[in-house]
Design a protein around this motif. Structure first.
Motif, PDB file in Angstrom:
ATOM      1  N   UNK A 105       0.669  -1.706   0.541  1.00 50.67           N
ATOM      2  CA  UNK A 105       0.687  -0.159   0.304  1.00 50.67           C
ATOM      3  C   UNK A 105       0.591   1.281   0.207  1.00 50.67           C
ATOM      4  N   UNK A 106       1.617   1.200  -0.712  1.00 47.96           N
ATOM      5  CA  UNK A 106       3.138   2.580  -0.764  1.00 47.96           C
ATOM      6  C   UNK A 106       3.049   2.835  -0.258  1.00 47.96           C
ATOM      7  N   UNK A 107       3.772   1.566   1.253  1.00 49.82           N
ATOM      8  CA  UNK A 107       4.613   1.531   2.212  1.00 49.82           C
ATOM      9  C   UNK A 107       7.050   3.081   1.848  1.00 49.82           C
ATOM     10  N   UNK A 108       6.603   2.913   0.924  1.00 51.04           N
ATOM     11  CA  UNK A 108       8.199   2.922   0.325  1.00 51.04           C
ATOM     12  C   UNK A 108       7.758   5.267   0.606  1.00 51.04           C
ATOM     13  N   UNK A 109       6.580   5.457  -0.550  1.00 47.39           N
ATOM     14  CA  UNK A 109       5.837   6.420  -0.327  1.00 47.39           C
ATOM     15  C   UNK A 109       6.030   7.322   1.230  1.00 47.39           C
ATOM     16  N   UNK A 110       4.622   6.451   1.892  1.00 47.80           N
ATOM     17  CA  UNK A 110       4.195   6.980   2.877  1.00 47.80           C
ATOM     18  C   UNK A 110       5.461   7.154   3.922  1.00 47.80           C
ATOM     19  N   UNK A 163       1.012  15.946   6.086  1.00 47.24           N
ATOM     20  CA  UNK A 163       2.883  16.218   5.242  1.00 47.24           C
ATOM     21  C   UNK A 163       2.840  17.753   4.704  1.00 47.24           C
ATOM     22  N   UNK A 164       1.577  18.389   4.296  1.00 52.65           N
ATOM     23  CA  UNK A 164       1.772  19.721   3.709  1.00 52.65           C
ATOM     24  C   UNK A 164       0.928  20.695   4.850  1.00 52.65           C
ATOM     25  N   UNK A 165       0.165  19.906   6.349  1.00 58.10           N
ATOM     26  CA  UNK A 165       0.841  20.941   7.529  1.00 58.10           C
ATOM     27  C   UNK A 165       2.064  21.401   7.862  1.00 58.10           C
ATOM     28  N   UNK A 166       2.374  19.970   8.063  1.00 57.51           N
ATOM     29  CA  UNK A 166       3.840  20.089   8.666  1.00 57.51           C
ATOM     30  C   UNK A 166       4.408  20.883   8.242  1.00 57.51           C
ATOM     31  N   UNK A 175       8.105  19.690  -7.377  1.00 56.39           N
ATOM     32  CA  UNK A 175       8.293  18.715  -7.732  1.00 56.39           C
ATOM     33  C   UNK A 175       6.518  17.767  -7.557  1.00 56.39           C
ATOM     34  N   UNK A 176       5.963  18.786  -7.678  1.00 55.97           N
ATOM     35  CA  UNK A 176       4.108  18.360  -7.597  1.00 55.97           C
ATOM     36  C   UNK A 176       3.650  18.069  -8.911  1.00 55.97           C
ATOM     37  N   UNK A 235       7.800  20.156   0.154  1.00 56.56           N
ATOM     38  CA  UNK A 235       6.453  20.597  -0.457  1.00 56.56           C
ATOM     39  C   UNK A 235       6.059  19.721  -1.777  1.00 56.56           C
ATOM     40  N   UNK A 236       6.727  19.956  -2.535  1.00 56.35           N
ATOM     41  CA  UNK A 236       6.627  19.430  -4.226  1.00 56.35           C
ATOM     42  C   UNK A 236       6.188  18.089  -3.795  1.00 56.35           C
ATOM     43  N   UNK A 237       7.183  17.163  -3.187  1.00 56.80           N
ATOM     44  CA  UNK A 237       6.722  15.320  -3.013  1.00 56.80           C
ATOM     45  C   UNK A 237       5.170  15.543  -2.612  1.00 56.80           C
ATOM     46  N   UNK A 238       5.035  16.898  -1.024  1.00 59.00           N
ATOM     47  CA  UNK A 238       3.589  16.540  -0.457  1.00 59.00           C
ATOM     48  C   UNK A 238       2.498  16.325  -1.737  1.00 59.00           C
ATOM     49  N   UNK A 239       2.928  17.449  -2.324  1.00 61.71           N
ATOM     50  CA  UNK A 239       1.997  17.789  -2.929  1.00 61.71           C
ATOM     51  C   UNK A 239       1.810  16.760  -3.885  1.00 61.71           C
TER      52      UNK A 239
END
Lengths: 379, 308
Positions: free
Chosen positions: A293-298, A349-352, B37-38, B92-96
């Protein structure tokens, strides 16, 4: 047009230690608030949804077992990634390195399916680490010696690794009895991590009865202190931090950038590979075309949310695992698409990143009376 | 013999169009000093927005507008986080991308499995489309394809032949100098980021209502990342983006072509060609670090605090 904000940011002389801890918590709270808003917008009772998402999944031992099963690989990968991220070495391809770990382990499991013994699982673990590290080595070599952008290379290799998995499970490694479905044979017992519940001498057997949590979490338990020693107590860990915080200082001190790139990528690749074997030789017990389930990205989020520190990463991995479980529970109980966990991950992540402004800046209200000289924006 | 190359060239051009769109937008953002990077996430959001628009009877105009608006809006979120709140642009791009992938997977599920009720069709230009080789590929595109060529030329013109373009490039080279000249650094960067988002959205629109004519999770299959590589490959020059996109498009098309003529190579190996080609191209271009240093905007990826 004026882009004046009602506040201004005053740079702090030093990063605020307090805000380093407050910002992630604030991000979690903001994500929760938006999440409740989303639930309300979808016509769900926000409080019921909150309970289904965040409380019910961990309300029994079964749930905790699932939480550990998910948190363990996330934590493992994130620890590896954090090593590189500290030095601004952005390995974004952990997902692909994890696939290769899964592939290498599966190769052994299938080949020695009939003849295996107690040595098989340890061999698979080593093979998985080697597989992940080898895949990352491509990125490392290109970055260290040809200065090729590691973000793009590691990511492209993830797409290639995904196709490689598909090739194997639709082709040479397909289970002959699968009716052309893309999966391999089920691994034999020698090729699977034993369930914790099966170790009766631990005394947990009645408590853990029926749970799926297995010995693979030992790898994470060992990796956590090792990662701490490496990142915060070793010379090379120090070099990595310096290279990230002050690249000119690292160059002046004569730290070899090439070596740091190799170390960061090989370690994170190996960690991702281990996460791969913990999945294929764990709850799944085979290789198929959509096993992660996308662990590498999470894990990228886990590493960032955990502030690239070992303790933070452990907590972040548990939280992110809870988001996965919550998504699954919401799908069953509320008929919401499972992808809602991904939405939460992205929001978090964005909020962080947004909240992190508090670490380096003081926020001050702008007083309206004060005339602010600011060039007018071109329309 | 030459005719047999027509489908190959046509599909190369078709694969190149969305890459050009996305890469052009990214190029403008990067030229102003912002590394976003988004792309992949913005493209997915644009693709879903376009599909939803046509599915609800908004027509093709609605699809284009929805895609560009959605792309620009999500890009502005990225802009706020990086430009106003000074967040790290890489993270930020990755999170986008993660956010865009998640939002589209979540909201798009009810649209999976339907065919787009309207789509862009090929409009061969009379006479020109009969030119051997070039005709069936370059002069038989759909409206979005022609618009892409116009946008390509327009972007190059604005960047190199107008005051606004000069200001944008100046801001990308040195925001401090630009600010002392009285140029509005942050607003221009916001605008460049929004433009990048709109173009990425348009690229997504191309996938959803011109190429595949449907919505599916992860529809853009990594092409956002390939477009990012394309900007480096083009050393931040718009017209080279066009050439590079044709090259990448050609590699994808070659994979499809070989599949069609039943070459005995696994389809999975052929499908991996564009990704491998991207790596090869990146290696090739990074072997000349001077070219990159000479051409990359000097402030690329660095935060700029207006009050400091």
């Amino acid at each position: 047009m004026s882009l004046q904000l009602p506040f201004r940011l005053i740079p702090r002389a030093q990063p605020s230690q307090r805000m380093l801890v407050v910002a992630p918590l604030l991000a979690v709270v903001l994500t929760l608030l938006v999440g409740l808003g989303i639930f309300a917008a979808l016509g769900q009772n926000p409080l019921t949804a909150f309970r289904v998402f965040f409380i019910d999944p961990v309300s029994d031992i079964q749930g905790w077992s699932e939480l550990l099963l998910k948190a363990s690989p996330l934590c493992l990968i994130a620890l590896g990634l954090a090593i590189g991220f500290r030095a601004n070495i952005w390995n974004i391809g952990a997902e692909g390195q994890m696939y290769l770990g899964g592939i290498f382990a599966t190769g052994l499991a299938i080949h020695f399916h009939e003849t295996g013994g107690a040595w098989l699982l340890p061999a698979m673990i080593i093979a998985a680490a080697v597989g992940g590290a080898l895949w990352a080595a491509i990125t490392a070599a290109l970055r260290a010696h040809l200065r090729t952008n590691e973000i793009l290379v590691s990511l492209m290799l993830t797409y290639v690794a995904d196709l490689l998995v598909k090739y194997l499970v639709y082709g040479p490694w397909q289970d002959p009895q699968s009716n052309n479905f893309p999966f391999t044979i089920q691994f034999g017992d020698d090729a699977l991590f034993p369930l914790l519940a099966s170790w009766s001498w631990l005394g947990f057997d009645t408590l853990l009865e029926g749970t799926r949590v297995n010995l693979s979490i030992l790898m994470t338990l060992v990796a956590v202190p090792l990662a701490w020693l490496f990142m915060d107590r070793s010379f090379i860990g120090f070099q990595l931090s310096v290279a990230g915080l002050a690249p000119p200082a690292a160059r002046y001190a004569g730290f070899s950038e090439k070596r740091l790139v190799w170390v960061a990528l090989l370690l994170s690749g190996a960690a991702a590979g281990l996460a791969g074997v913990s999945e294929v030789a764990g709850p799944i017990g085979q290789l198929n075309d959509r096993w992660t389930p996308g662990y590498g990205f999470t894990a990228i989020i886990v590493a960032s949310l955990g502030r690239l520190h070992v303790v933070g990463i452990v907590f972040a991995a548990l939280l992110m695992a809870l988001l996965y479980l919550g998504g699954e529970a919401a799908q069953i109980a509320l008929q919401l698409p499972k992808a809602i966990s991904q939405v939460f991950q992205g929001l978090l992540l964005m909020f962080l990143l947004g909240c992190d402004v508090l670490v380096n800046y003081r926020v001050e209200r702008r007083r309206a009376a004060l005339p602010v000289v600011q060039p007018v924006a071109a329309a | 013999m030459i005719e047999s190359l027509n489908p190959l060239l046509a599909s190369a051009v078709a694969a190149a169009i969305p890459l050009i769109l996305a890469a052009l937008g990214e190029l403008v953002a990067e030229r102003s000093g912002v590394l976003n990077l988004g792309l992949e996430g913005m493209m997915l959001i644009g693709a879903l927005a376009a599909f939803v628009a046509v599915a609800h009877g908004g027509g093709l105009v609605g699809a284009v507008l929805a895609a560009m608006l959605a792309g620009a809006l999500i890009a502005l979120v990225f802009g706020f986080v990086t430009l106003t709140l000074q967040a790290n642009q890489v993270a930020a791009g990755l999170s986008l991308t993660i956010l865009g992938t998640g939002i589209t997977a979540f909201l798009g599920r009810q649209y999976v499995g339907f065919r787009a009720p309207a789509s862009f069709v090929e409009l061969p230009i009379p006479y020109l489309s009969e030119i051997p080789l070039l005709g069936p590929s370059l002069f038989s595109m759909n409206l979005l394809g022609y618009a892409t060529l116009v946008l390509l030329a327009a972007t190059a013109w604005v960047l190199y032949r107008t005051r606004a373009g000069l200001a944008l490039r100046c801001i990308g080279e040195s925001p401090t100098v630009a600010r002392s000249l009285g140029l509005p650094v942050i607003p221009v960067r916001y605008a460049a980021v929004a433009f990048g988002g709109a173009m990425a959205g348009l690229a997504g629109c191309y996938y959803a209502v011109a190429q595949f004519k449907m919505w599916q999770e992860g529809l853009t299959s990594g092409n956002g990342w390939i477009a990012l590589a394309l900007v480096v490959f083009a050393t931040w020059r718009p017209l080279r983006v066009g050439l590079g996109a044709l090259l990448f498009g050609g590699v994808s098309a070659l994979g499809l072509y070989l599949q069609a003529i039943n070459v005995h190579v696994s389809v999975f190996a052929l499908s991996s060609l564009p990704y491998l080609a991207t790596i090869v191209v990146l290696v090739f271009i990074s072997s000349d670090q001077n070219a990159i240093r000479r051409n990359a905007p000097a402030s690329l990826g660095k935060a700029f605090h207006a009050d400091s």
